[in-house]
Write a protein that holds these residues in place. Sequence first.
Motif, PDB file in Angstrom:
ATOM      1  N   ASN A 130       7.349  -1.130   2.850  1.00 21.96           N
ATOM      2  CA  ASN A 130       6.309  -0.192   3.246  1.00 21.96           C
ATOM      3  C   ASN A 130       6.145   0.901   2.198  1.00 21.96           C
ATOM      4  O   ASN A 130       5.019   1.331   1.901  1.00 21.96           O
ATOM      5  N   THR A 135       0.136   4.060   0.797  1.00 18.88           N
ATOM      6  CA  THR A 135      -0.156   4.376   2.199  1.00 18.88           C
ATOM      7  C   THR A 135      -1.643   4.551   2.437  1.00 18.88           C
ATOM      8  O   THR A 135      -2.182   4.086   3.452  1.00 18.88           O
ATOM      9  N   ILE A 156      -1.538   7.405   9.954  1.00 17.94           N
ATOM     10  CA  ILE A 156      -1.355   7.447   8.503  1.00 17.94           C
ATOM     11  C   ILE A 156      -0.487   8.640   8.110  1.00 17.94           C
ATOM     12  O   ILE A 156       0.415   8.530   7.261  1.00 17.94           O
ATOM     13  N   ILE A 159       3.121   7.836   8.785  1.00 20.04           N
ATOM     14  CA  ILE A 159       3.723   6.945   7.786  1.00 20.04           C
ATOM     15  C   ILE A 159       4.071   7.717   6.520  1.00 20.04           C
ATOM     16  O   ILE A 159       5.156   7.537   5.941  1.00 20.04           O
ATOM     17  N   VAL A 160       3.154   8.597   6.087  1.00 22.07           N
ATOM     18  CA  VAL A 160       3.426   9.400   4.897  1.00 22.07           C
ATOM     19  C   VAL A 160       4.658  10.281   5.098  1.00 22.07           C
ATOM     20  O   VAL A 160       5.435  10.502   4.173  1.00 22.07           O
TER      21      VAL A 160
END
Length: 284
Positions: A130, A135, A156, A159-160
């Motif tokens: 990942n 991203t 998002i 995830i960052v």
Amino acid sequence: MATTTTTTAAVPVTAAEDTPAVRRRRRRGLAPGKRLAASRLIGPALFLALWAAASAAGQLDPGAIPAPWTVLRTAGHLWTDGTLPTDVLTSLERAAYGFALGLTAGVVLALASGLSRIGEALIDGTVQLNRAIPTLGLIPLFILWLGIGETFKIAIIAIVVYIPIYLNLHAALSGIDHRYVELAEVQGLSRLQFVRQIVIPGALPGFFVGLRLGVTGSWLSLVVLEQINATSGLGYMMFQAQNYGQSDVILVGLLIYGVFGLASDSAVRLVERRVLSWRRTLSS
């Protein structure tokens, strides 16, 4: 006899030169020195002073880079008409939701991977994969999955945020000296005692590094996400200003992002100093 006397007299001189006080005097210049008051504000203040001086001297094109007082005046107008408060609150809400999800995911995955070989086999490779995928490149796919509303933006951001927190916390857990594990086994510590007394203190420095990167990452991703099908937020405000050539409004948004980033990073640093006050480091 003369040789013996000379050798004996030289010994006290050598010992005196190697006393702890002398060693401290020799090493006094190696440390960075006493911390300056509000040291992290000196750089931004110098930048603003140079910007103001260049604008006053006519060295900057006002259409491309407005003067600081012009930007402040524009910020005042936006705040008075109610546009700026709404955009700021919307951005803060998005960043907070995404950061909370990313923080939870990063900590849980790092603990599961760092404290268990099975967890590491199942989790670490997936997270590394990942991490290798840009991203922001996931945005089209997440729009198809979650729609073009608020959900994909928060996902998002999460995830960052979770990636740097996971990487630094996992590295800190993996870097704990195995001799501490052996000592805990000799002392007969339970699993919970081992985690509380050995794992958590040893992993906190790495966790705070990841936390600082995660906080910054939430603001960096927000400025891009708020330009996609948004009706409010700082990124939306800047995108609209771009269409009308309002560089002063764009600079207002950038400055607010910068202030939020600096303030949140300083808050994490403050908590880190309080929690890790037992450490003696160069930044102490």
